[in-house]
Design a protein around this motif. Structure first.
Motif, PDB file in Angstrom:
ATOM      1  N   PRO A  46       0.826  -1.212   0.000  1.00  0.00           N
ATOM      2  CA  PRO A  46       0.000   0.000   0.000  1.00  0.00           C
ATOM      3  C   PRO A  46       0.860   1.261   0.000  1.00  0.00           C
ATOM      4  CG  PRO A  46      -0.855  -1.576   1.570  1.00  0.00           C
ATOM      5  CD  PRO A  46       0.422  -2.151   1.043  1.00  0.00           C
ATOM      6  N   VAL A  47       0.424   2.225  -0.798  1.00  0.00           N
ATOM      7  CA  VAL A  47       1.193   3.445  -1.004  1.00  0.00           C
ATOM      8  C   VAL A  47       1.485   4.171   0.313  1.00  0.00           C
ATOM      9  CG1 VAL A  47       1.129   5.694  -2.131  1.00  0.00           C
ATOM     10  CG2 VAL A  47       0.225   3.688  -3.289  1.00  0.00           C
ATOM     11  N   GLU A  48       0.540   4.076   1.252  1.00  0.00           N
ATOM     12  CA  GLU A  48       0.711   4.793   2.520  1.00  0.00           C
ATOM     13  C   GLU A  48       1.947   4.292   3.269  1.00  0.00           C
ATOM     14  OE1 GLU A  48      -1.995   3.389   1.444  1.00  0.00           O
ATOM     15  OE2 GLU A  48      -3.545   4.922   1.320  1.00  0.00           O
ATOM     16  N   TYR A  49       2.171   2.968   3.245  1.00  0.00           N
ATOM     17  CA  TYR A  49       3.346   2.422   3.915  1.00  0.00           C
ATOM     18  C   TYR A  49       4.620   2.878   3.227  1.00  0.00           C
ATOM     19  CZ  TYR A  49       0.117  -0.556   6.448  1.00  0.00           C
ATOM     20  OH  TYR A  49      -0.888  -0.987   7.239  1.00  0.00           O
ATOM     21  N   LEU A  50       4.578   2.869   1.904  1.00  0.00           N
ATOM     22  CA  LEU A  50       5.758   3.305   1.157  1.00  0.00           C
ATOM     23  C   LEU A  50       6.077   4.756   1.487  1.00  0.00           C
ATOM     24  CD1 LEU A  50       5.077   1.694  -2.334  1.00  0.00           C
ATOM     25  CD2 LEU A  50       6.825   1.052  -0.694  1.00  0.00           C
ATOM     26  N   SER A  51       5.031   5.591   1.601  1.00  0.00           N
ATOM     27  CA  SER A  51       5.267   7.012   1.835  1.00  0.00           C
ATOM     28  C   SER A  51       5.868   7.281   3.207  1.00  0.00           C
ATOM     29  CB  SER A  51       3.958   7.799   1.707  1.00  0.00           C
ATOM     30  OG  SER A  51       3.398   7.588   0.451  1.00  0.00           O
ATOM     31  N   MET A  52       5.524   6.477   4.185  1.00  0.00           N
ATOM     32  CA  MET A  52       6.081   6.734   5.521  1.00  0.00           C
ATOM     33  C   MET A  52       7.445   6.062   5.713  1.00  0.00           C
ATOM     34  SD  MET A  52       4.169   4.374   8.326  1.00  0.00           S
ATOM     35  CE  MET A  52       2.513   4.078   7.768  1.00  0.00           C
ATOM     36  N   SER A  53       7.814   5.174   4.792  1.00  0.00           N
ATOM     37  CA  SER A  53       9.028   4.387   4.980  1.00  0.00           C
ATOM     38  C   SER A  53      10.310   5.209   5.133  1.00  0.00           C
ATOM     39  CB  SER A  53       9.172   3.367   3.852  1.00  0.00           C
ATOM     40  OG  SER A  53       9.243   4.015   2.614  1.00  0.00           O
ATOM     41  N   PRO A  54      10.507   6.307   4.382  1.00  0.00           N
ATOM     42  CA  PRO A  54      11.781   7.034   4.564  1.00  0.00           C
ATOM     43  C   PRO A  54      11.971   7.501   6.005  1.00  0.00           C
ATOM     44  CG  PRO A  54      10.620   7.874   2.649  1.00  0.00           C
ATOM     45  CD  PRO A  54       9.694   6.923   3.332  1.00  0.00           C
ATOM     46  N   TYR A  55      10.929   8.029   6.617  1.00  0.00           N
ATOM     47  CA  TYR A  55      11.020   8.549   7.980  1.00  0.00           C
ATOM     48  C   TYR A  55      11.315   7.408   8.951  1.00  0.00           C
ATOM     49  CZ  TYR A  55       8.712  12.353   5.594  1.00  0.00           C
ATOM     50  OH  TYR A  55       8.410  13.327   4.705  1.00  0.00           O
ATOM     51  N   LEU A  56      10.547   6.342   8.765  1.00  0.00           N
ATOM     52  CA  LEU A  56      10.647   5.196   9.664  1.00  0.00           C
ATOM     53  C   LEU A  56      12.027   4.546   9.598  1.00  0.00           C
ATOM     54  CD1 LEU A  56       8.156   4.543  11.229  1.00  0.00           C
ATOM     55  CD2 LEU A  56       7.707   2.616   9.708  1.00  0.00           C
ATOM     56  N   ILE A  57      12.457   4.235   8.383  1.00  0.00           N
ATOM     57  CA  ILE A  57      13.701   3.475   8.223  1.00  0.00           C
ATOM     58  C   ILE A  57      14.901   4.295   8.683  1.00  0.00           C
ATOM     59  CG2 ILE A  57      15.246   2.428   6.516  1.00  0.00           C
ATOM     60  CD1 ILE A  57      12.747   1.514   5.024  1.00  0.00           C
ATOM     61  N   THR A  58      14.930   5.580   8.307  1.00  0.00           N
ATOM     62  CA  THR A  58      16.064   6.423   8.702  1.00  0.00           C
ATOM     63  C   THR A  58      16.189   6.464  10.218  1.00  0.00           C
ATOM     64  OG1 THR A  58      15.633   7.769   6.772  1.00  0.00           O
ATOM     65  CG2 THR A  58      17.098   8.694   8.430  1.00  0.00           C
ATOM     66  N   ILE A  59      15.067   6.691  10.874  1.00  0.00           N
ATOM     67  CA  ILE A  59      15.126   6.824  12.336  1.00  0.00           C
ATOM     68  C   ILE A  59      15.475   5.490  12.989  1.00  0.00           C
ATOM     69  CG2 ILE A  59      13.685   7.244  14.371  1.00  0.00           C
ATOM     70  CD1 ILE A  59      12.442   9.560  12.800  1.00  0.00           C
ATOM     71  N   ILE A  60      14.907   4.404  12.488  1.00  0.00           N
ATOM     72  CA  ILE A  60      15.213   3.096  13.079  1.00  0.00           C
ATOM     73  C   ILE A  60      16.704   2.785  12.952  1.00  0.00           C
ATOM     74  CG2 ILE A  60      14.912   0.603  12.793  1.00  0.00           C
ATOM     75  CD1 ILE A  60      11.981   1.173  12.101  1.00  0.00           C
ATOM     76  N   VAL A  61      17.245   2.968  11.761  1.00  0.00           N
ATOM     77  CA  VAL A  61      18.655   2.637  11.543  1.00  0.00           C
ATOM     78  C   VAL A  61      19.556   3.465  12.451  1.00  0.00           C
ATOM     79  CG1 VAL A  61      20.556   2.776   9.890  1.00  0.00           C
ATOM     80  CG2 VAL A  61      18.370   1.798   9.194  1.00  0.00           C
ATOM     81  N   LEU A  62      19.284   4.781  12.515  1.00  0.00           N
ATOM     82  CA  LEU A  62      20.160   5.626  13.318  1.00  0.00           C
ATOM     83  C   LEU A  62      19.992   5.363  14.814  1.00  0.00           C
ATOM     84  CD1 LEU A  62      19.932   8.887  11.215  1.00  0.00           C
ATOM     85  CD2 LEU A  62      21.884   7.379  11.430  1.00  0.00           C
ATOM     86  N   VAL A  63      18.778   5.006  15.215  1.00  0.00           N
ATOM     87  CA  VAL A  63      18.560   4.674  16.628  1.00  0.00           C
ATOM     88  C   VAL A  63      19.325   3.404  16.985  1.00  0.00           C
ATOM     89  CG1 VAL A  63      16.864   3.766  18.250  1.00  0.00           C
ATOM     90  CG2 VAL A  63      16.368   5.855  17.000  1.00  0.00           C
ATOM     91  N   VAL A  64      19.255   2.418  16.108  1.00  0.00           N
ATOM     92  CA  VAL A  64      19.968   1.167  16.377  1.00  0.00           C
ATOM     93  C   VAL A  64      21.464   1.420  16.457  1.00  0.00           C
ATOM     94  CG1 VAL A  64      20.595  -1.059  15.365  1.00  0.00           C
ATOM     95  CG2 VAL A  64      18.194  -0.334  15.415  1.00  0.00           C
ATOM     96  N   MET A  65      21.969   2.276  15.561  1.00  0.00           N
ATOM     97  CA  MET A  65      23.402   2.561  15.561  1.00  0.00           C
ATOM     98  C   MET A  65      23.845   3.261  16.848  1.00  0.00           C
ATOM     99  SD  MET A  65      24.344   3.645  11.692  1.00  0.00           S
ATOM    100  CE  MET A  65      25.980   4.121  12.211  1.00  0.00           C
ATOM    101  N   SER A  66      22.962   4.099  17.392  1.00  0.00           N
ATOM    102  CA  SER A  66      23.348   4.804  18.617  1.00  0.00           C
ATOM    103  C   SER A  66      22.651   4.186  19.824  1.00  0.00           C
ATOM    104  CB  SER A  66      23.018   6.291  18.494  1.00  0.00           C
ATOM    105  OG  SER A  66      21.665   6.451  18.144  1.00  0.00           O
TER     106      SER A  66
END
Lengths: 310, 359
Positions: free
Chosen positions: A268-288
């Motif tokens: 669904p397009v809605e999930y795709l649209s929110m993915s940049p925000y979600l993935i960026t924050i998750i990755v950086l949170v995991v790293m720190s």
């Protein structure tokens, strides 16, 4: 669904362009925060840069003058912030928020007569032979000048903070302004210079949006890019290399989700649209994720007003 | 002078003032984008200017631009009604429920909602048969594409947009059986950043024709930067981007309708109606087909336009199947406007289009 229609080369090339406005704003804000100032006005300074650069480029026909005016415009607006927080000792958070609102309103006013106008095209790097190398050519050697400026700035900021005396002073001011003051460093002066650098970078980022990425002017066109830049600085634990990673990750997922949509992936397009925000924050949170390490990295005097009373 | 006489004279002055104003018919316009968008809102504002030109001193217009769809638009409409508007045009699909809500509170104010389907005693609806223009676009696009990939930037998955996709697709398919549509939903009517990104992605995936159902000129700029990609002006001519990439356009012409409805309010003959006009009535125009299009393609496109205009051809003529293969229109049958499977509520793709309609 036809994933083969997505070209990895073009994907990387376009994510670099998409990430540049955020990267510029974020690297500027990193320097500001390293000096112990929390400027939440990034969004406002970006959009002022976007319209100042656009107006100047349209008026003079030169994108380069546009970029210079954008940096100047962002720095000028940041001076308002510097005046309020450094001399009148106002609260950083409230002043920064006000700066964003002020910038959005002022830019809308300035931009009234620029809606729907075409800016002059900014030159792309086009080296004979080198730009035509398969894969490497499109990825590394055929971008707009702002992409290279952003990368150079990240490298310069990293080197400045790590290896120069100036960087050491800046960090000292950000860690303990009282100690820096006792050693005879001009805390307010250092911070004002950092704030202006942050403003100029944000302004440049805005112009990268209005002159290169879109290229057009509309009210509120930054659409939250300034806030993303702020978030990236925090989640990158104030490290230039991680800021680069965060910005490219955000740009990458933003471009990839559109590619997936065009390729007909049935998410669904809605999930795709929110993915940049979600993935960026998750990755950086995991790293720190190391709580103590990340907390140690935050400038100790971040957001605290300094007054030379002693 | 005591307080009573002051109040009395103030009241008198106000009555006199309203009396003087009442002679002017006040017409309000609610716009979804800025008047300088160069597309949808620009054309509505041209319609507003035509009303001013036609009635001069007898009319007073007001407008608010960039009004978000949804609840906030109710505030804008209510404000207009309180300012004494006699007639209010709400010019985007997302103003449908707000218009109905506000209209219920102001039974003496007439409302006109564009592209919606909910009517009331004081709410008319009006729209244009953009899909007729899309048929001409598809006809040109199908023959102009070399990669056989046509990119389509959708705004919201509502019937108006889906009709456009279907119409463009079947007419492209009719002239080029290998044609493939790639659709990206931008979920906005006007956001140059998102529109530019969508256009770039479509071009990167091989599209050499980009059709847009969003209002800004950003996709045109992206196509121009790419070089060998063609586009069509949306809602307005977007002639600044011709002859390449913009090879033709769909132009909305609201002026005659706005003038007629304002006149009806002035004469007291206004009634709630549903208007849906196409190329024939002049509400949809096809912009100049540029020199980038070969003469024979241009000639057949003009012929198609004329047959749509005089009613000898309907843009949705069977045999046509839905995406799942089930029959929608039998051979020779034309689509009805309303009812089951009618155009007004079209929410399905036709056979051959890949992907699902988002819900």
């Amino acid at each position: 669904m036809d994933l083969s229609s997505i070209s990895p080369t073009l994907l990387v090339a376009s994510l670099m362009v998409a990430a540049t406005p955020i990267l510029l704003a974020a690297i500027g804000e990193l320097v500001v925060e390293k000096s112990g100032v929390l400027n939440l006005g990034v969004e406002g300074m970006m959009i002022i840069g976007a319209i100042a650069g656009f107006a100047a480029a349209v008026g003079t026909g030169s994108p380069i003058i546009g970029f210079l005016c954008a940096a100047f415009g962002g720095a000028a607006l940041s001076l308002v912030f510097a005046l309020l927080t450094q001399f009148f000792l106002s609260n950083h958070v409230a002043t920064g928020l006000a700066l964003t609102l002020f910038g959005l309103g002022l830019s809308a006013l300035m931009g009234q007569s620029y809606i729907g106008i075409k800016p002059p095209a900014s030159a792309k790097l086009d080296l004979p032979v080198i730009s035509d190398i398969p894969v490497l050519g499109p990825v590394l050697f055929s971008h707009d000048i702002t992409v290279y400026i952003a990368l150079a700035l990240v490298a310069a900021v990293w080197w400045f903070l790590k290896y120069t005396r100036g960087g050491l002073i800046l960090r000292a001011v950000g860690e303990s302004h009282d100690a820096a003051h006792a050693l005879g460093y001009k805390v307010v002066k250092v911070r004002i210079m950092a704030i202006m650098f942050g403003g100029a970078c944000a302004g440049l980022g805005g112009a990268a949006l209005s002159l290169v990425r879109v290229p057009q002017w509309t009210e509120g066109m930054t659409a939250g890019a300034g806030w993303i830049a702020l978030a990236i600085v925090v989640f990158a634990s104030w490290k230039p290399a991680r800021v680069l990673l965060g910005a490219y990750l955000f740009g990458g997922v933003a471009v990839l989700q559109l590619n997936l949509q065009a390729a007909g992936v049935s998410i669904p397009v809605e999930y795709l649209s929110m993915s940049p925000y979600l993935i960026t924050i998750i990755v950086l949170v995991v790293m720190s994720a190391h709580r103590n390490k990340a907390a140690l990295n935050a400038p100790a005097a971040l957001g605290r007003a300094f007054h030379a009373s002693r | 002078m005591n307080i009573k006489t002051i109040l009395a004279s103030a009241a008198l002055a106000m009555t006199a003032a309203t009396g003087a104003l009442a002679e002017k018919t006040k017409v309000g316009f609610v716009y979804v984008g800025p008047v300088g968008d160069g597309g949808w809102t620009y054309e509505h504002d041209q319609g507003r200017k035509a009303v001013v030109e036609a009635f001069g001193d007898k009319v007073e217009t007001m407008y608010v631009e960039s009004v978000p769809e949804g609840p906030d638009s109710e505030r804008v409409m209510t404000n207009m009604a309180l300012k004494g508007a006699d007639l209010i045009f709400t010019t985007s699909f997302g103003y449908m429920d707000p218009t109905i809500n506000v209209a219920a509170k102001f039974p003496n104010v007439k409302f006109e909602h564009a592209t919606g389907y909910k009517q009331a005693d004081n709410v008319s609806v009006y729209s244009a048969r953009f899909y007729e223009g899309r048929a001409v676009q598809g006809h040109i696009a199908g023959q102009m594409t070399k990669s056989n990939i046509i990119g389509y930037i959708g705004s919201f998955p509502i019937p108006e947009v889906i009709r456009g996709i279907n119409s463009a697709y079947i007419h492209a398919k009719a002239v080029n059986p290998d044609v493939q549509f790639k659709i990206v939903w931008a979920y906005t009517w006007f956001d140059p950043t998102k529109e530019a990104d969508a256009a770039k992605v479509l071009i990167e995936q091989g599209a050499d024709v980009v059709l847009q159902h969003t209002d800004s000129t950003a996709p045109q700029a992206a196509a121009q930067a790419a070089g060998n990609v063609i586009t069509f002006g949306q809602a307005s001519d977007m002639a600044a981007y011709g002859p390449m990439p913009r090879v033709s356009s769909i132009i909305d012409d609201w002026a005659p309708y706005y003038i007629a409805r304002t006149k009806a309010v002035m004469d007291g003959t206004w009634t709630s109606t549903s208007t849906w006009d196409g190329i024939g009535a002049g509400m949809v125009g096809i912009g100049e087909i540029s020199s980038a299009v070969p003469a024979d393609i241009k000639a057949s496109a003009v012929a198609l336009r004329d047959s749509l205009a005089d009613g000898s051809y309907h843009a949705f003529t069977g045999p046509l199947n839905k995406q799942d293969g089930s029959t929608w229109l039998a051979a020779g049958e034309t689509a009805s406007d309303y009812g089951d499977g009618g155009l007004a509520g079209m929410n399905f793709y036709l056979e051959g289009i890949e992907g699902d309609v988002p819900n």
